[in-house]
Design a protein around this motif. Structure first.
Motif, PDB file in Angstrom:
ATOM      1  N   THR A 571     -14.656-114.658  46.876  1.00  0.00           N
ATOM      2  CA  THR A 571     -14.597-115.679  47.925  1.00  0.00           C
ATOM      3  C   THR A 571     -13.953-116.971  47.433  1.00  0.00           C
ATOM      4  O   THR A 571     -13.681-117.862  48.232  1.00  0.00           O
ATOM      5  CB  THR A 571     -16.006-116.004  48.463  1.00  0.00           C
ATOM      6  N   VAL A 572     -13.723-117.083  46.127  1.00  0.00           N
ATOM      7  CA  VAL A 572     -13.054-118.263  45.566  1.00  0.00           C
ATOM      8  C   VAL A 572     -11.551-118.102  45.762  1.00  0.00           C
ATOM      9  O   VAL A 572     -10.956-117.130  45.290  1.00  0.00           O
ATOM     10  CB  VAL A 572     -13.383-118.428  44.068  1.00  0.00           C
ATOM     11  N   LYS A 573     -10.939-119.051  46.441  1.00  0.00           N
ATOM     12  CA  LYS A 573      -9.524-118.937  46.770  1.00  0.00           C
ATOM     13  C   LYS A 573      -8.616-119.705  45.815  1.00  0.00           C
ATOM     14  O   LYS A 573      -7.460-119.349  45.638  1.00  0.00           O
ATOM     15  CB  LYS A 573      -9.281-119.423  48.208  1.00  0.00           C
ATOM     16  N   GLU A 574      -9.128-120.778  45.223  1.00  0.00           N
ATOM     17  CA  GLU A 574      -8.288-121.584  44.330  1.00  0.00           C
ATOM     18  C   GLU A 574      -8.745-121.353  42.889  1.00  0.00           C
ATOM     19  O   GLU A 574      -9.896-121.604  42.552  1.00  0.00           O
ATOM     20  CB  GLU A 574      -8.383-123.069  44.684  1.00  0.00           C
ATOM     21  N   SER A 586      -4.675-130.546  30.196  1.00  0.00           N
ATOM     22  CA  SER A 586      -3.719-129.707  30.914  1.00  0.00           C
ATOM     23  C   SER A 586      -4.442-128.882  31.966  1.00  0.00           C
ATOM     24  O   SER A 586      -5.640-128.627  31.865  1.00  0.00           O
ATOM     25  CB  SER A 586      -2.987-128.775  29.943  1.00  0.00           C
ATOM     26  N   LEU A 587      -3.679-128.441  32.952  1.00  0.00           N
ATOM     27  CA  LEU A 587      -4.225-127.599  34.010  1.00  0.00           C
ATOM     28  C   LEU A 587      -3.155-126.605  34.429  1.00  0.00           C
ATOM     29  O   LEU A 587      -1.976-126.958  34.540  1.00  0.00           O
ATOM     30  CB  LEU A 587      -4.649-128.442  35.218  1.00  0.00           C
ATOM     31  N   THR A 588      -3.559-125.360  34.650  1.00  0.00           N
ATOM     32  CA  THR A 588      -2.633-124.353  35.159  1.00  0.00           C
ATOM     33  C   THR A 588      -3.287-123.560  36.277  1.00  0.00           C
ATOM     34  O   THR A 588      -4.510-123.380  36.293  1.00  0.00           O
ATOM     35  CB  THR A 588      -2.174-123.390  34.045  1.00  0.00           C
ATOM     36  N   ASP A 589      -2.449-123.097  37.197  1.00  0.00           N
ATOM     37  CA  ASP A 589      -2.917-122.171  38.234  1.00  0.00           C
ATOM     38  C   ASP A 589      -2.419-120.764  37.964  1.00  0.00           C
ATOM     39  O   ASP A 589      -2.509-119.890  38.819  1.00  0.00           O
ATOM     40  CB  ASP A 589      -2.461-122.637  39.619  1.00  0.00           C
ATOM     41  N   GLY A 590      -1.896-120.546  36.751  1.00  0.00           N
ATOM     42  CA  GLY A 590      -1.372-119.244  36.377  1.00  0.00           C
ATOM     43  C   GLY A 590       0.113-119.087  36.652  1.00  0.00           C
ATOM     44  O   GLY A 590       0.739-118.136  36.194  1.00  0.00           O
ATOM     45  N   LYS A 591       0.680-120.060  37.401  1.00  0.00           N
ATOM     46  CA  LYS A 591       2.112-120.014  37.708  1.00  0.00           C
ATOM     47  C   LYS A 591       2.860-121.150  37.017  1.00  0.00           C
ATOM     48  O   LYS A 591       3.956-120.973  36.521  1.00  0.00           O
ATOM     49  CB  LYS A 591       2.325-120.092  39.223  1.00  0.00           C
ATOM     50  N   GLU A 592       2.249-122.322  37.028  1.00  0.00           N
ATOM     51  CA  GLU A 592       2.820-123.455  36.315  1.00  0.00           C
ATOM     52  C   GLU A 592       1.693-124.334  35.800  1.00  0.00           C
ATOM     53  O   GLU A 592       0.516-124.092  36.096  1.00  0.00           O
ATOM     54  CB  GLU A 592       3.773-124.246  37.207  1.00  0.00           C
ATOM     55  N   SER A 593       2.045-125.350  35.041  1.00  0.00           N
ATOM     56  CA  SER A 593       1.011-126.188  34.429  1.00  0.00           C
ATOM     57  C   SER A 593       1.462-127.634  34.413  1.00  0.00           C
ATOM     58  O   SER A 593       2.657-127.943  34.527  1.00  0.00           O
ATOM     59  CB  SER A 593       0.707-125.722  32.997  1.00  0.00           C
ATOM     60  N   VAL A 594       0.478-128.539  34.259  1.00  0.00           N
ATOM     61  CA  VAL A 594       0.751-129.970  34.125  1.00  0.00           C
ATOM     62  C   VAL A 594      -0.038-130.498  32.934  1.00  0.00           C
ATOM     63  O   VAL A 594      -1.098-129.966  32.580  1.00  0.00           O
ATOM     64  CB  VAL A 594       0.378-130.755  35.403  1.00  0.00           C
ATOM     65  N   ASN A 595       0.486-131.550  32.304  1.00  0.00           N
ATOM     66  CA  ASN A 595      -0.128-132.133  31.113  1.00  0.00           C
ATOM     67  C   ASN A 595      -0.209-133.645  31.289  1.00  0.00           C
ATOM     68  O   ASN A 595       0.755-134.281  31.722  1.00  0.00           O
ATOM     69  CB  ASN A 595       0.715-131.832  29.868  1.00  0.00           C
ATOM     70  N   TYR A 596      -1.339-134.229  30.901  1.00  0.00           N
ATOM     71  CA  TYR A 596      -1.582-135.668  31.111  1.00  0.00           C
ATOM     72  C   TYR A 596      -2.141-136.271  29.830  1.00  0.00           C
ATOM     73  O   TYR A 596      -3.071-135.725  29.226  1.00  0.00           O
ATOM     74  CB  TYR A 596      -2.576-135.844  32.255  1.00  0.00           C
ATOM     75  N   ASN A 597      -1.556-137.403  29.388  1.00  0.00           N
ATOM     76  CA  ASN A 597      -1.988-138.044  28.139  1.00  0.00           C
ATOM     77  C   ASN A 597      -2.764-139.340  28.366  1.00  0.00           C
ATOM     78  O   ASN A 597      -2.845-140.175  27.483  1.00  0.00           O
ATOM     79  CB  ASN A 597      -0.788-138.301  27.235  1.00  0.00           C
ATOM     80  N   LYS A 611       2.523-131.618  41.942  1.00  0.00           N
ATOM     81  CA  LYS A 611       1.769-132.769  42.448  1.00  0.00           C
ATOM     82  C   LYS A 611       0.336-132.366  42.775  1.00  0.00           C
ATOM     83  O   LYS A 611      -0.615-133.105  42.513  1.00  0.00           O
ATOM     84  CB  LYS A 611       2.458-133.347  43.701  1.00  0.00           C
ATOM     85  N   ARG A 612       0.184-131.179  43.360  1.00  0.00           N
ATOM     86  CA  ARG A 612      -1.161-130.674  43.685  1.00  0.00           C
ATOM     87  C   ARG A 612      -1.981-130.499  42.414  1.00  0.00           C
ATOM     88  O   ARG A 612      -3.158-130.896  42.353  1.00  0.00           O
ATOM     89  CB  ARG A 612      -1.037-129.356  44.451  1.00  0.00           C
ATOM     90  N   LEU A 618      -6.465-134.796  37.511  1.00  0.00           N
ATOM     91  CA  LEU A 618      -7.062-136.136  37.461  1.00  0.00           C
ATOM     92  C   LEU A 618      -8.445-136.147  38.101  1.00  0.00           C
ATOM     93  O   LEU A 618      -9.346-136.859  37.638  1.00  0.00           O
ATOM     94  CB  LEU A 618      -6.145-137.142  38.152  1.00  0.00           C
ATOM     95  N   SER A 619      -8.609-135.360  39.152  1.00  0.00           N
ATOM     96  CA  SER A 619      -9.902-135.309  39.849  1.00  0.00           C
ATOM     97  C   SER A 619     -10.976-134.661  38.976  1.00  0.00           C
ATOM     98  O   SER A 619     -12.111-135.142  38.903  1.00  0.00           O
ATOM     99  CB  SER A 619      -9.761-134.533  41.168  1.00  0.00           C
ATOM    100  N   ILE A 620     -10.625-133.571  38.310  1.00  0.00           N
ATOM    101  CA  ILE A 620     -11.583-132.897  37.424  1.00  0.00           C
ATOM    102  C   ILE A 620     -12.000-133.843  36.303  1.00  0.00           C
ATOM    103  O   ILE A 620     -13.195-133.967  35.987  1.00  0.00           O
ATOM    104  CB  ILE A 620     -10.966-131.609  36.846  1.00  0.00           C
ATOM    105  N   ASP A 621     -11.018-134.505  35.694  1.00  0.00           N
ATOM    106  CA  ASP A 621     -11.339-135.428  34.599  1.00  0.00           C
ATOM    107  C   ASP A 621     -12.235-136.560  35.084  1.00  0.00           C
ATOM    108  O   ASP A 621     -13.236-136.891  34.445  1.00  0.00           O
ATOM    109  CB  ASP A 621     -10.050-136.000  34.007  1.00  0.00           C
TER     110      ASP A 621
END
Length: 635
Positions: A571-574, A586-597, A611-612, A618-621
């Motif tokens: 039932t988890v979609k994201e 860093s965060l990935t959805d399995g297709k691409e990733s972003v990195n923040y310092n 952007k998503r 940032l929200s998780i952090d």
């Protein structure tokens, strides 16, 4: 050697300090020239300039009091003994920084980042570093030691030299005031705003730029300074809303509005299956043939279970250290950058614990590792997590089937034999956790029969031989388990603490696993042939999803707080995986990733998916850090 004035003498020592630190940076740059080739010439020069600012902060922070003491307008400062003592202290410090940064440059080759607070983590295992220096880099250690001695001698020569003019004029107090102002600016690294931090060292938004400008000593002494980390790039209410949307599951309910991310699974039929978690040291996904198809041929038992169980192809470590992996599995949380480590203060914020949750559901629990009991403080971490029994190498009989002694604790075979004996007598239902060690560098061979590659304690070939051995011992362990009456109702979970960063022997012949964030890509195998049908599953997940998977499948209704979800919850979609590399997240959805310092996003793509992911990262952090800080993470 003589100096006209005491100012020339101090200036010479300062110039030598900068030259030495610049020299180490040049050594670092040319050692990893391929890595830094991603920078243009202008970006490289800008990064070197930023590195000069880092060096200014180090030198000014730790030596400015010595300058002032050497430049005071009093006659006694010309006393040779006085100057030699202070000058030698200066030299010892600079020599120590150079030695530290040479070690950091070598360490970088394993994890593609600088040292930060690893030395604080190791604590009573400092002997591990000494042994690795001796066994893994003996020539480099000897060379670094010689450099240390030479640097101290150079400073001794500078400050034992004669000063021709002895000036003690009152106007020199103006010079002292000016020096204090300059030192203050140098220590801050900026004229205004917050002082210069790790994230400020990025001349351009590329990880290579920050890594070239920074060094291990700067990252080490700045580590853990939470005041320099901004965890509020997104306001907390919005961050919580974004995280809730991302982790939404039809199977969970929120428990208390005062603890906005605390959840529990809805009432469901309880399953009393046993659980055995095996965490394998330094096992990258690329070394498991069932996952990467690289045909290393050293994981036949893991491959068999991967093909007969559930193999998750997009699974990630949350960090690059063993303690980070254990923290995530035990608590379902990723230590926010700048916060205390689990076992050293993080637990004071209120966490949910796997061992305690198992105990509340009538489970008997046991944890162990091949290394000594207190290695990496895992004894303390297991006790905090609520495990009823904990064992280390000191408790395990040696079979002497393997040759020689392992570098850490006992051979993995001894641990698996000991685990078998404990599980043979433990009451059901039970939950066990074990952590191997034989695949940790340096790669000591347990015997010729496991050596598929030319043995070398320093190379990837040596690692592959130790992995072949550990896989064989896992196979023997599983054969013993199959003879137990509880085997058919036991779930086995195999994963790694983090990926292996050893340099590949033949990188051109290695197939990529074609996933984002490959430096964090590890296997997850859930093996229970009488419970689950075999499949390869592309669900994206990480260490923090293991605890929630157990809670979900066994029907436990304990309150828990985690950004993780069950890997079996359809039932988890994201889906996403969060990872931490030093002070970069860093965060990935399995297709691409972003990195923040914590200043900028680096290596960015300007598209909607990025952007998503940036917003979610940032929200998780923000949610993790601020809910912990405000003691609203877990009741």
């Amino acid at each position: 050697m003589t100096f006209t004035t005491k100012y020339r003498q101090v200036f010479t020592a300062l110039a030598l300090s900068f030259i030495l630190l610049f020299g180490v940076r040049l050594f670092f740059y040319f050692t990893y020239l391929d890595y830094f080739s991603a920078l243009t010439l202008n970006e490289t020069l800008a990064s070197f300039f930023m590195g000069l600012r880092v060096d200014i902060m180090i030198i000014f922070t730790f030596t400015s009091l010595l300058w002032i003491a050497l430049l005071l307008p009093f006659e006694f400062v010309y006393n040779k003994t006085y100057r030699v003592v202070l000058g030698s202290l200066w030299g010892i410090f600079i020599a120590g920084v150079v030695f530290f940064n040479i070690g950091d440059a070598l360490y970088f080759g394993f994890v593609n980042r600088h040292l930060s607070d690893e030395l604080k983590i190791i604590g009573n295992d400092v002997g591990i570093l000494v042994d690795m220096a001796k066994d893994y880099y003996p020539l480099q250690t000897l060379f670094g030691t010689l450099i240390f001695i030479v640097i101290v001698y150079l400073f001794y020569k500078i400050f034992s030299a004669k000063i021709i003019k002895h000036e003690t004029k009152k106007r020199e107090w103006l010079n002292i005031l000016l020096i204090i102002i300059i030192a203050f600016i140098g220590i801050r690294g900026k004229l205004s705003g917050m002082s210069f931090g790790v994230s400020d060292a990025f001349a351009v938004n590329k990880l290579q730029s920050g890594n070239l400008a920074l060094n291990g000593f700067f990252c080490f002494y700045r580590a853990g300074d939470r005041k320099s980390i901004n965890h509020s790039a997104i306001k907390l209410p919005q961050a919580i809303q974004n995280v809730k949307r991302a982790i939404y599951s039809k199977k969970t309910l929120y428990s208390d509005p005062q603890y906005p991310l605390m959840r529990h699974y809805k009432k469901a039929a309880k399953r009393s299956y046993n659980v055995v978690i095996v965490m394998i040291e330094s096992l990258s996904a690329k070394y498991v043939d069932a996952l990467s198809h690289n045909e290393y041929g050293v994981t036949p038992n893991l491959d068999k279970m991967a093909n007969e169980g559930i193999l998750f192809t997009h699974f990630y470590a949350n960090g690059q250290r063993s303690q980070e992996g254990i923290t995530s599995i035990y608590t379902g949380i990723i230590q926010p950058v700048g916060f205390e480590k689990y076992g050293e203060g993080l637990e004071l914020y209120g966490l949910s614990y796997l061992g305690k949750e198992a105990d509340a559901n009538g489970y008997h629990t046991i944890a162990m590792q091949s290394s000594d009991r207190g290695s990496f403080r895992i004894d303390k971490l297991s006790r905090l997590a609520g495990f009823q029994q904990y064992y280390g190498a000191e408790d395990m009989p040696k079979s002497h089937e393997e040759q020689g002694n392992p570098h850490f604790g006992v051979w993995d075979g001894d641990m698996f034999r000991f685990l078998s004996s404990k599980l043979h007598t433990i009451k059901e239902p039970f939950l066990s956790f074990c952590f191997t060690a034989s695949t940790h560098a340096p790669y000591y061979s347990p015997g010729k029969k496991w050596e598929k590659y030319p043995q070398d304690v320093k190379t990837e070939a040596g690692f592959l031989n130790t992995l072949h051995y550990t896989d064989a011992k896992i196979g023997e362990f599983m054969q013993r388990c199959k003879k137990e009456p509880w085997f058919e109702h036991t779930i086995f979970i195999f994963t790694a603490d983090h990926a292996n960063q050893a340099k590949q022997e033949n990188p051109k012949h290695i197939k990529g696993t074609n996933v984002p964030m490959p430096a964090f890509h590890i296997p997850l195998i859930i093996y229970a042939p009488k419970i689950f049908k075999p499949r390869h599953d592309a669900t994206v997940g990480s260490h923090i999803d293991i605890k929630t998977t157990i809670l979900d499948y066994l029907g436990w209704q304990n309150d828990f707080t985690s950004i993780g979800n069950s890997m079996l919850d359809t039932t988890v979609k994201e889906r996403f995986a969060f990872a931490k590399r030093g002070e970069t997240i860093s965060l990935t959805d399995g297709k691409e990733s972003v990195n923040y310092n914590f200043k900028n996003f680096v290596n960015v793509k300007d598209d909607n998916d990025s952007k998503r992911l940036e917003t979610l990262l940032l929200s998780i952090d923000a949610a993790q850090a601020n809910l912990l800080k405000n003691t609203h993470w877990m009741k």
